[in-house]
Design a protein around this motif. Structure first.
Motif, PDB file in Angstrom:
ATOM      1  N   GLY A  45      -2.416   7.370  -5.447  1.00  0.00           N
ATOM      2  CA  GLY A  45      -3.495   6.284  -6.015  1.00  0.00           C
ATOM      3  C   GLY A  45      -2.884   4.820  -6.203  1.00  0.00           C
ATOM      4  O   GLY A  45      -1.560   4.450  -6.453  1.00  0.00           O
ATOM      5  N   THR A  46      -3.741   3.983  -6.367  1.00  0.00           N
ATOM      6  CA  THR A  46      -3.426   2.794  -6.432  1.00  0.00           C
ATOM      7  C   THR A  46      -4.458   2.090  -7.737  1.00  0.00           C
ATOM      8  O   THR A  46      -5.613   2.610  -7.825  1.00  0.00           O
ATOM      9  N   ARG A  72     -12.352   7.569  -6.086  1.00  0.00           N
ATOM     10  CA  ARG A  72     -11.823   6.807  -7.170  1.00  0.00           C
ATOM     11  C   ARG A  72     -12.058   7.668  -8.275  1.00  0.00           C
ATOM     12  O   ARG A  72     -13.248   8.243  -8.728  1.00  0.00           O
ATOM     13  N   GLY A  78      -7.338   0.242  -9.717  1.00  0.00           N
ATOM     14  CA  GLY A  78      -8.579  -0.342  -9.230  1.00  0.00           C
ATOM     15  C   GLY A  78      -9.028  -1.225 -10.249  1.00  0.00           C
ATOM     16  O   GLY A  78      -8.241  -2.126 -10.797  1.00  0.00           O
ATOM     17  N   SER A 121       0.829  -1.188   0.002  1.00  0.00           N
ATOM     18  CA  SER A 121      -0.160  -0.108   0.080  1.00  0.00           C
ATOM     19  C   SER A 121       0.751   1.227   0.033  1.00  0.00           C
ATOM     20  O   SER A 121       1.895   1.413  -0.055  1.00  0.00           O
ATOM     21  N   VAL A 122       0.108   2.233  -0.361  1.00  0.00           N
ATOM     22  CA  VAL A 122       0.896   3.584  -0.359  1.00  0.00           C
ATOM     23  C   VAL A 122       1.592   3.947   1.051  1.00  0.00           C
ATOM     24  O   VAL A 122       2.404   4.725   1.163  1.00  0.00           O
ATOM     25  N   HIS A 123       0.983   3.211   2.131  1.00  0.00           N
ATOM     26  CA  HIS A 123       1.418   3.547   3.449  1.00  0.00           C
ATOM     27  C   HIS A 123       2.553   2.858   3.872  1.00  0.00           C
ATOM     28  O   HIS A 123       2.993   2.870   4.776  1.00  0.00           O
ATOM     29  N   GLU A 140      -5.965   6.796  -2.266  1.00  0.00           N
ATOM     30  CA  GLU A 140      -5.920   5.773  -0.991  1.00  0.00           C
ATOM     31  C   GLU A 140      -5.586   6.652   0.235  1.00  0.00           C
ATOM     32  O   GLU A 140      -4.749   6.202   1.258  1.00  0.00           O
ATOM     33  N   VAL A 141      -6.149   8.041   0.147  1.00  0.00           N
ATOM     34  CA  VAL A 141      -5.996   8.743   1.492  1.00  0.00           C
ATOM     35  C   VAL A 141      -7.392   9.374   1.513  1.00  0.00           C
ATOM     36  O   VAL A 141      -8.402   9.456   0.804  1.00  0.00           O
ATOM     37  N   SER A 171     -18.360   2.498  -0.281  1.00  0.00           N
ATOM     38  CA  SER A 171     -16.966   1.879   0.063  1.00  0.00           C
ATOM     39  C   SER A 171     -16.912   2.122   1.730  1.00  0.00           C
ATOM     40  O   SER A 171     -17.107   3.340   2.222  1.00  0.00           O
ATOM     41  N   VAL A 181      -7.728   4.156  -7.404  1.00  0.00           N
ATOM     42  CA  VAL A 181      -8.253   4.679  -5.913  1.00  0.00           C
ATOM     43  C   VAL A 181      -7.255   5.508  -5.488  1.00  0.00           C
ATOM     44  O   VAL A 181      -6.157   5.341  -5.344  1.00  0.00           O
ATOM     45  N   ARG A 192     -13.301   5.994  -0.014  1.00  0.00           N
ATOM     46  CA  ARG A 192     -12.170   6.311  -0.693  1.00  0.00           C
ATOM     47  C   ARG A 192     -12.790   7.015  -2.381  1.00  0.00           C
ATOM     48  O   ARG A 192     -13.533   6.279  -2.785  1.00  0.00           O
TER      49      ARG A 192
END
Length: 231
Positions: free
Chosen positions: A161-162, A216, A164, A2-4, A172-173, A210, A170, A214
């Motif tokens: 973003g990741t 999108r 989808g 993940s971005v985190h 992601e924050v 969701s 998506v 998040r």
């Protein structure tokens, strides 16, 4: 991943300086909602965000909190105060479980004095960050409100973003309507209406159903064309 958990491509620290800084100071963990840096406090250290996510904000004249930006892994925190020795100019709060490397001023002073190249790299990272911040503030203030919101969505999709399903991205924050409103200088109601228009056009999904919620971007290319055409 993940971005985190991973260094984003937008991280302004090169790998060599990142590794060196992460070998200094001490580690500090923050739960979601905890404050990493307080606005107006003494600048006694600089932080390197190793994992997690933080939100930067300032207090307006009325005392209300105004959102400025998210900061992910690889970000410097408190670097302006370290360089100019003035009180913190903003508040930084964790919005997810976050781990930082805390670099007290004496430790960082000795490190930079011993390696001039590290000081140059740090200065370059700070300048690059300031340029990026200035560019975004200008772009988020120009054009029609829908255009400005589109820029915010595209920037955050690019940075946080990741992939989808299909072509969608998506974000992601937790980019809430209130935070978008702070960035573009508009009311939350106006932001909500503009997001609804973008959703009706098939360009975004506000993530109402969701969990966690998040945003999108369903068609980044089409949204970019719409933003560029409106500009």
């Amino acid at each position: 991943m993940s971005v985190h958990e991973a260094l984003p491509s937008s991280a302004l620290l090169d790998a060599e300086l990142w590794d060196a800084l992460c070998g200094l100071g001490h580690q500090a963990d923050f739960a979601s909602g905890e404050t990493l840096l307080f606005e107006g406090s003494a600048s006694e250290s600089m932080l390197v965000l190793e994992a997690g996510l933080a939100a930067v904000s300032v207090a307006d004249p009325a005392g209300d909190e105004v959102f400025l930006a998210f900061r992910g892994p690889g970000s410097l925190l408190g670097e302006f105060g370290y360089l100019d020795r003035r009180p913190r100019s903003a508040m930084v709060r964790a919005v997810a479980a976050t781990r930082c490397r805390v670099l007290p001023r004496p430790v960082l002073d000795r490190f930079l004095a011993a390696d001039p190249r590290a000081g140059q790299a740090l200065s370059a990272a700070v300048v690059a960050k300031m340029r990026a911040v200035t560019d975004r503030r200008v772009r988020y203030a120009q054009g029609r409100i829908g255009t400005r919101i589109g820029r915010v969505l595209l920037d955050h999709a690019d940075e946080f973003g990741t992939p989808g399903q299909g072509d969608d991205v998506v974000i992601e924050v937790p980019l809430s309507q209130g935070r978008i409103a702070d960035l573009v200088g508009a009311g939350t109601r106006i932001v909500g209406l503009e997001l609804a228009r973008l959703q009706e056009a098939g360009l975004v999904d506000t993530g109402y159903r969701s969990r966690p919620r998040r945003l999108r971007v369903l068609d980044p290319v089409a949204l970019a064309v719409r933003v560029d055409g409106a500009a």
